[in-house]
Scaffold this motif. Structure first.
Motif, PDB file in Angstrom:
ATOM      1  N   VAL A 290       1.201  -9.103   6.731  1.00  0.00           N
ATOM      2  CA  VAL A 290      -0.062  -8.501   6.300  1.00  0.00           C
ATOM      3  C   VAL A 290      -0.491  -9.165   4.997  1.00  0.00           C
ATOM      4  CG1 VAL A 290      -1.280  -6.349   5.817  1.00  0.00           C
ATOM      5  CG2 VAL A 290       0.731  -6.326   7.314  1.00  0.00           C
ATOM      6  N   GLY A 291      -1.741  -9.663   4.956  1.00  0.00           N
ATOM      7  CA  GLY A 291      -2.236 -10.383   3.779  1.00  0.00           C
ATOM      8  C   GLY A 291      -2.620 -11.792   4.192  1.00  0.00           C
ATOM      9  N   ALA A 292      -3.512 -12.407   3.411  1.00  0.00           N
ATOM     10  CA  ALA A 292      -3.980 -13.737   3.788  1.00  0.00           C
ATOM     11  C   ALA A 292      -4.019 -14.676   2.593  1.00  0.00           C
ATOM     12  CB  ALA A 292      -5.367 -13.622   4.420  1.00  0.00           C
ATOM     13  N   SER A 293      -3.210 -14.347   1.582  1.00  0.00           N
ATOM     14  CA  SER A 293      -3.139 -15.216   0.405  1.00  0.00           C
ATOM     15  C   SER A 293      -2.113 -16.308   0.660  1.00  0.00           C
ATOM     16  CB  SER A 293      -2.686 -14.391  -0.785  1.00  0.00           C
ATOM     17  OG  SER A 293      -1.349 -13.999  -0.550  1.00  0.00           O
ATOM     18  N   TYR A 294      -1.809 -17.090  -0.394  1.00  0.00           N
ATOM     19  CA  TYR A 294      -0.904 -18.213  -0.162  1.00  0.00           C
ATOM     20  C   TYR A 294       0.501 -17.750   0.204  1.00  0.00           C
ATOM     21  CZ  TYR A 294       1.655 -18.333  -4.679  1.00  0.00           C
ATOM     22  OH  TYR A 294       2.478 -18.066  -5.735  1.00  0.00           O
TER      23      TYR A 294
ATOM     24  N   ARG B   5      -7.410  -9.168   6.042  1.00  0.00           N
ATOM     25  CA  ARG B   5      -8.410  -8.151   5.663  1.00  0.00           C
ATOM     26  C   ARG B   5      -9.804  -8.747   5.612  1.00  0.00           C
ATOM     27  NH1 ARG B   5      -7.748  -4.520   0.306  1.00  0.00           N
ATOM     28  NH2 ARG B   5      -8.131  -6.467  -0.806  1.00  0.00           N
ATOM     29  N   SER B   6      -9.941  -9.919   4.997  1.00  0.00           N
ATOM     30  CA  SER B   6     -11.287 -10.507   4.884  1.00  0.00           C
ATOM     31  C   SER B   6     -11.252 -12.009   5.177  1.00  0.00           C
ATOM     32  CB  SER B   6     -11.877 -10.220   3.511  1.00  0.00           C
ATOM     33  OG  SER B   6     -11.018 -10.698   2.492  1.00  0.00           O
ATOM     34  N   ILE B   7     -10.852 -12.809   4.182  1.00  0.00           N
ATOM     35  CA  ILE B   7     -10.853 -14.268   4.356  1.00  0.00           C
ATOM     36  C   ILE B   7      -9.472 -14.822   4.024  1.00  0.00           C
ATOM     37  CG2 ILE B   7     -13.309 -14.631   3.883  1.00  0.00           C
ATOM     38  CD1 ILE B   7     -12.505 -15.302   0.972  1.00  0.00           C
TER      39      ILE B   7
ATOM     40  N   ALA C  50       2.395  -9.060   2.226  1.00  0.00           N
ATOM     41  CA  ALA C  50       2.134 -10.038   1.148  1.00  0.00           C
ATOM     42  C   ALA C  50       0.706  -9.788   0.702  1.00  0.00           C
ATOM     43  CB  ALA C  50       2.336 -11.452   1.658  1.00  0.00           C
ATOM     44  N   THR C  51       0.510  -8.607   0.118  1.00  0.00           N
ATOM     45  CA  THR C  51      -0.848  -8.150  -0.202  1.00  0.00           C
ATOM     46  C   THR C  51      -1.078  -8.128  -1.715  1.00  0.00           C
ATOM     47  OG1 THR C  51       0.094  -5.942   0.140  1.00  0.00           O
ATOM     48  CG2 THR C  51      -1.288  -6.817   1.888  1.00  0.00           C
ATOM     49  N   GLY C  52      -0.596  -9.140  -2.380  1.00  0.00           N
ATOM     50  CA  GLY C  52      -0.821  -9.258  -3.820  1.00  0.00           C
ATOM     51  C   GLY C  52       0.366  -8.761  -4.622  1.00  0.00           C
ATOM     52  N   ARG C  53       0.325  -9.074  -5.922  1.00  0.00           N
ATOM     53  CA  ARG C  53       1.437  -8.728  -6.810  1.00  0.00           C
ATOM     54  C   ARG C  53       0.896  -8.017  -8.042  1.00  0.00           C
ATOM     55  NH1 ARG C  53       6.073 -11.457  -5.966  1.00  0.00           N
ATOM     56  NH2 ARG C  53       6.551 -11.813  -8.157  1.00  0.00           N
TER      57      ARG C  53
ATOM     58  N   LEU D  63      -6.038  -4.336  10.358  1.00  0.00           N
ATOM     59  CA  LEU D  63      -4.931  -4.018   9.454  1.00  0.00           C
ATOM     60  C   LEU D  63      -4.127  -2.839   9.981  1.00  0.00           C
ATOM     61  CD1 LEU D  63      -6.761  -4.253   6.013  1.00  0.00           C
ATOM     62  CD2 LEU D  63      -5.300  -5.974   7.096  1.00  0.00           C
TER      63      LEU D  63
ATOM     64  N   PRO E 182       0.821  -1.220   0.000  1.00  0.00           N
ATOM     65  CA  PRO E 182       0.000   0.000   0.000  1.00  0.00           C
ATOM     66  C   PRO E 182       0.851   1.265   0.000  1.00  0.00           C
ATOM     67  CG  PRO E 182      -0.828  -1.576   1.604  1.00  0.00           C
ATOM     68  CD  PRO E 182       0.445  -2.150   1.065  1.00  0.00           C
TER      69      PRO E 182
ATOM     70  N   ARG F   3      -8.410 -16.518  -0.563  1.00  0.00           N
ATOM     71  CA  ARG F   3      -9.509 -16.240  -1.498  1.00  0.00           C
ATOM     72  C   ARG F   3      -9.319 -17.057  -2.782  1.00  0.00           C
ATOM     73  NH1 ARG F   3     -13.052 -12.503  -1.630  1.00  0.00           N
ATOM     74  NH2 ARG F   3     -12.043 -11.185  -0.081  1.00  0.00           N
TER      75      ARG F   3
ATOM     76  N   GLU G  68      -0.878 -17.635 -11.760  1.00  0.00           N
ATOM     77  CA  GLU G  68       0.466 -17.212 -11.355  1.00  0.00           C
ATOM     78  C   GLU G  68       1.226 -18.387 -10.745  1.00  0.00           C
ATOM     79  OE1 GLU G  68       0.206 -13.622  -9.044  1.00  0.00           O
ATOM     80  OE2 GLU G  68      -0.809 -12.560 -10.646  1.00  0.00           O
TER      81      GLU G  68
HETATM   82  P1  NA7 Z   1      -3.789 -12.252  -4.117  1.00  0.00           P
HETATM   83  O1  NA7 Z   1      -4.257 -13.615  -4.369  1.00  0.00           O
HETATM   84  O2  NA7 Z   1      -4.390 -11.112  -4.840  1.00  0.00           O
HETATM   85  O3  NA7 Z   1      -3.920 -12.025  -2.520  1.00  0.00           O
HETATM   86  C1  NA7 Z   1      -3.635 -10.842  -1.893  1.00  0.00           C
HETATM   87  C2  NA7 Z   1      -3.881 -10.985  -0.408  1.00  0.00           C
HETATM   88  O4  NA7 Z   1      -3.583  -9.762   0.240  1.00  0.00           O
HETATM   89  C3  NA7 Z   1      -5.331 -11.285  -0.089  1.00  0.00           C
HETATM   90  O5  NA7 Z   1      -5.387 -12.002   1.112  1.00  0.00           O
HETATM   91  C4  NA7 Z   1      -5.912  -9.881   0.073  1.00  0.00           C
HETATM   92  O6  NA7 Z   1      -7.062  -9.848   0.874  1.00  0.00           O
HETATM   93  C5  NA7 Z   1      -4.785  -9.201   0.776  1.00  0.00           C
HETATM   94  N1  NA7 Z   1      -4.725  -7.771   0.543  1.00  0.00           N
HETATM   95  C6  NA7 Z   1      -4.711  -7.131  -0.644  1.00  0.00           C
HETATM   96  N2  NA7 Z   1      -4.576  -5.799  -0.440  1.00  0.00           N
HETATM   97  C7  NA7 Z   1      -4.514  -5.625   0.890  1.00  0.00           C
HETATM   98  C8  NA7 Z   1      -4.339  -4.490   1.717  1.00  0.00           C
HETATM   99  N3  NA7 Z   1      -4.230  -3.274   1.198  1.00  0.00           N
HETATM  100  N4  NA7 Z   1      -4.280  -4.665   3.050  1.00  0.00           N
HETATM  101  C9  NA7 Z   1      -4.401  -5.905   3.586  1.00  0.00           C
HETATM  102  N5  NA7 Z   1      -4.548  -7.014   2.864  1.00  0.00           N
HETATM  103  C10 NA7 Z   1      -4.607  -6.876   1.525  1.00  0.00           C
HETATM  104  O7  NA7 Z   1      -2.268 -12.096  -4.421  1.00  0.00           O
HETATM  105  P2  NA7 Z   1      -1.014 -13.064  -4.295  1.00  0.00           P
HETATM  106  O8  NA7 Z   1       0.100 -12.359  -4.903  1.00  0.00           O
HETATM  107  O9  NA7 Z   1      -0.840 -13.544  -2.943  1.00  0.00           O
HETATM  108  O10 NA7 Z   1      -1.407 -14.275  -5.201  1.00  0.00           O
HETATM  109  C11 NA7 Z   1      -1.223 -14.137  -6.567  1.00  0.00           C
HETATM  110  C12 NA7 Z   1      -1.862 -15.254  -7.300  1.00  0.00           C
HETATM  111  O11 NA7 Z   1      -1.487 -16.476  -6.706  1.00  0.00           O
HETATM  112  C13 NA7 Z   1      -3.353 -15.246  -7.312  1.00  0.00           C
HETATM  113  O12 NA7 Z   1      -3.823 -14.515  -8.404  1.00  0.00           O
HETATM  114  C14 NA7 Z   1      -3.673 -16.735  -7.435  1.00  0.00           C
HETATM  115  O13 NA7 Z   1      -3.709 -17.113  -8.791  1.00  0.00           O
HETATM  116  C15 NA7 Z   1      -2.526 -17.409  -6.793  1.00  0.00           C
HETATM  117  P3  NA7 Z   1      -8.551  -9.963   0.235  1.00  0.00           P
HETATM  118  O14 NA7 Z   1      -8.837 -11.421   0.096  1.00  0.00           O
HETATM  119  O15 NA7 Z   1      -8.519  -9.247  -1.096  1.00  0.00           O
HETATM  120  O16 NA7 Z   1      -9.417  -9.276   1.224  1.00  0.00           O
END
Ligand code: NA7
Ligand code: FAD
Length: 504
Positions: free
Chosen positions: A192-196, A217-219, A278-281, A247, A161, A222, A327
């Motif tokens: 920070v973040g809940a993805s893999y 942030r949510s689940i 780890a909030t996405g790429r 957060l 962010p 996802r 990805e």
């Molecule tokens: P993802 O799958 O987009 O996940 C991002 C994670 O970070 C997800 O848990 C989001 O929560 C969280 N997020 C995103 N922005 C924020 C902010 N600003 N603050 C807190 N948390 C946040 O990205 P990855 O890079 O981990 O994964 C990439 C790819 O891997 C994905 O496309 C899949 O194909 C596998 P959210 O659930 O949105 O509330």
């Protein structure tokens, strides 16, 4: 004779780009160049040839997952089975040295691989000038190459962010790009973040013994099956990871060098040694000049393409920079190889993005292939979907009476872990229970899921699983005696038994 300097210029020497460049030479391309250049992180971290997977992704992550998994085994299981060893703790720097030495070895072998296939490696940032021209700067001077085809395989980078959104995050937080070569041990860490990526990193940090909090942030996870995602979270929590539904709103540095984090949702301010975002790429496409040459991008900056061909016919894309792709490294590699076979060897085989297996390398791994229960119900309707379930402890972990780490904090020492494995098949009733989704949470889920993905590709049915004899005693044998359906209302949690098996 071609009027171009090159048959193919690849921008990005990661999983997809490396594979495509080498395969192109095997398929009859005469001249191929590959650009790879790593822009350092805000903390100055950079790395060698090979892209995300080998340097700051799959490889160091999996090695740390392995290193970390020894913690509970050494502390908990080993003494139970008679090992008399003194575990003095974990040396972060020794692990980083071991991991980085291996990564450097891979960097070297990747260079050798390009050389042996006669791919020209250019260590510079490539930029697209027009549909057949790539430029780069060498010794302060701009050079240009003409090429029949351009392949964009630039991957992505972590998205943190902005300063306006979370003051201090950009400046003080690290990302996965920094973690795997971090010079000092992370200590108490906020992820920070809940993805893999977030959960994998939090998982191995916890097992290594660093107090780790995940800000969700949510689940969790996802896009994955909800029941399995929650199971992953439950097991991580029992093994000591703390989850908070709040957060960071501001991060400041204290005089002692720690980071003070103010939180949303009333969570009290807390100090951490390390903040990992780890909030996405986001795709690394900003500096490529793509829109100026007519390439259509989606709202994230990924390249929109049909069969990997962009809106500019001579320009192709594979890997993380492809809009709507997956990805994952093997996806980038296969798409790259299939593409150049079509371009140079007359092949017509297209990449199949369906039924791609994947694994989340959390302490108890999660492997999946095909649809989640939710996706299946959304597509086929609740009445047409049956789900088979079994939840059980792995034999060895049950016999070792592995305890919850969480229990130590709530003063319930020696409470055993909940059943650590969840076996799940999502089936389509109207097609004789064709298996739409395969899911397993447990040990070695990555290895197990890879094998079963072949069965799903071949269109297997639940009855095919039933016809196979299991290997005893394994976790995977549970897939061959699944009898409890969600619709039956019965409990799918094993009462006794021997791991995944049916004996007893
Ligand atoms: P993802 O799958 O987009 O996940 C991002 C994670 O970070 C997800 O848990 C989001 O929560 C969280 N997020 C995103 N922005 C924020 C902010 N600003 N603050 C807190 N948390 C946040 O990205 P990855 O890079 O981990 O994964 C990439 C790819 O891997 C994905 O496309 C899949 O194909 C596998 P959210 O659930 O949105 O509330
Ligand atoms: P990348 O491998 O990202 O390579 C792109 C390269 O292009 C980079 O070296 C970049 O510096 C370079 N580049 C960018 N712009 C330019 C330019 N203009 N000029 C020259 N060079 C440029 N996938 C799995 O399958 N399994 C896993 O377990 C797994 N774990 C992961 C863990 C983490 C922490 C991360 C971050 C990712 C993980 N992935 C995993 C995803 C996997 O790493 C990516 O899907 C894969 O690397 C994508 O390959 P790619 O070819 O698209 O790009």
């Amino acid at each position: 004779m071609s009027s171009y300097d090159y048959d193919l210029v690849v921008i990005g020497g990661g999983s997809g780009g490396m594979a495509a460049a080498k395969e192109a030479m095997l398929c009859g391309a005469k001249k191929v160049a590959l650009f790879d250049f790593v822009k350092p992180t805000v903390h100055g971290t950079k790395w060698g040839l090979g892209g995300t997977c080998v340097n700051v992704g799959c490889i160091p992550k999996k090695l740390m997952h392995y290193a970390a998994s020894m913690g509970p085994a050494l502390h908990g299981d080993a003494p139970h089975f008679g090992w008399n060893i003194e575990v003095k703790g974990h040396d972060w720097n020794a692990m980083i040295d071991a991991v980085q030495q291996y990564v450097k070895k891979l960097n070297f072998s990747y260079r050798v691989g390009l050389r042996s296939k006669k791919v020209e490696y250019i260590n510079a940032l490539g930029r697209v000038e027009d549909p057949h021209t790539v430029s780069y700067v060498k010794n302060g001077e701009t050079q240009k190459l003409s090429t029949k085809y351009i392949l964009i395989a630039v991957g992505g980078r972590p998205n943190v962010p902005s300063e306006e959104e979370v003051p201090g995050a950009q400046q003080y937080a690290i990302t996965s790009d920094d973690l795997f070569s971090l010079k000092t041990s992370p200590g108490k860490t906020l992820v920070v973040g809940a993805s893999y990526i977030a959960l994998e990193c939090a998982g191995f940090l916890t097992e290594l013994g660093y107090p780790t909090t995940v800000a969700v942030r949510s689940i969790l996870l996802r896009g994955f099956d909800r029941q399995c995602a929650e199971k992953v979270g439950q097991m991580m929590q029992e093994m000591g990871t703390r989850f908070v539904r709040a957060l960071p709103t501001r991060i400041t540095k204290t005089t002692s060098g720690k980071f003070q984090v103010e939180f949303s949702d009333g969570l009290p301010t807390e100090e951490f040694d390390t903040i990992l975002y780890a909030t996405g790429r986001l795709p690394d496409t900003q500096l490529l000049n793509l829109e100026a040459v007519g390439v259509k991008l989606d709202d994230k900056g990924k390249i929109i393409a049909t069969c990997e061909q962009s809106s500019v016919p001579s320009l192709f894309v594979v890997g993380d920079a492809l809009s709507g792709g997956l990805e994952l490294t093997p996806v980038a590699i296969k798409a790259g190889e299939l593409l150049v076979r079509r371009l140079f060897a007359g092949s017509t085989v297209q990449m199949d993005y369906h039924l791609v297996p994947t694994a989340v390398f959390t302490p108890f791994e999660y492997g999946a292939c095909g649809m989640s229960e939710e996706a299946a119900i959304e597509k086929y309707g609740q009445a047409n979907v049956e789900v088979y379930l079994f939840e059980f402890p792995t034999l060895e972990i049950a016999a070792a009476h592995r305890a919850k780490v969480l229990s130590a904090r709530v003063n319930e020492a020696d409470v055993e872990l909940s059943p650590n494995s969840l076996t799940k098949l999502v089936c389509l009733k109207s097609e004789n229970e064709r298996v739409l989704g395969f899911h397993f949470v447990g040990m070695n889920a990555g290895e197990i899921t890879q094998g079963y993905s072949l069965a799903l590709k071949l269109g297997c049915k639940k009855s095919d699983f039933d016809s196979v004899v299991g290997i005893h005693p394994t976790d995977a044998e549970s897939f061959h005696s699944l009898a409890i359906t969600r619709s039956s209302g019965e409990s799918w949690v094993a009462a006794g038994g021997c791991g995944g098996g049916k004996c007893g």
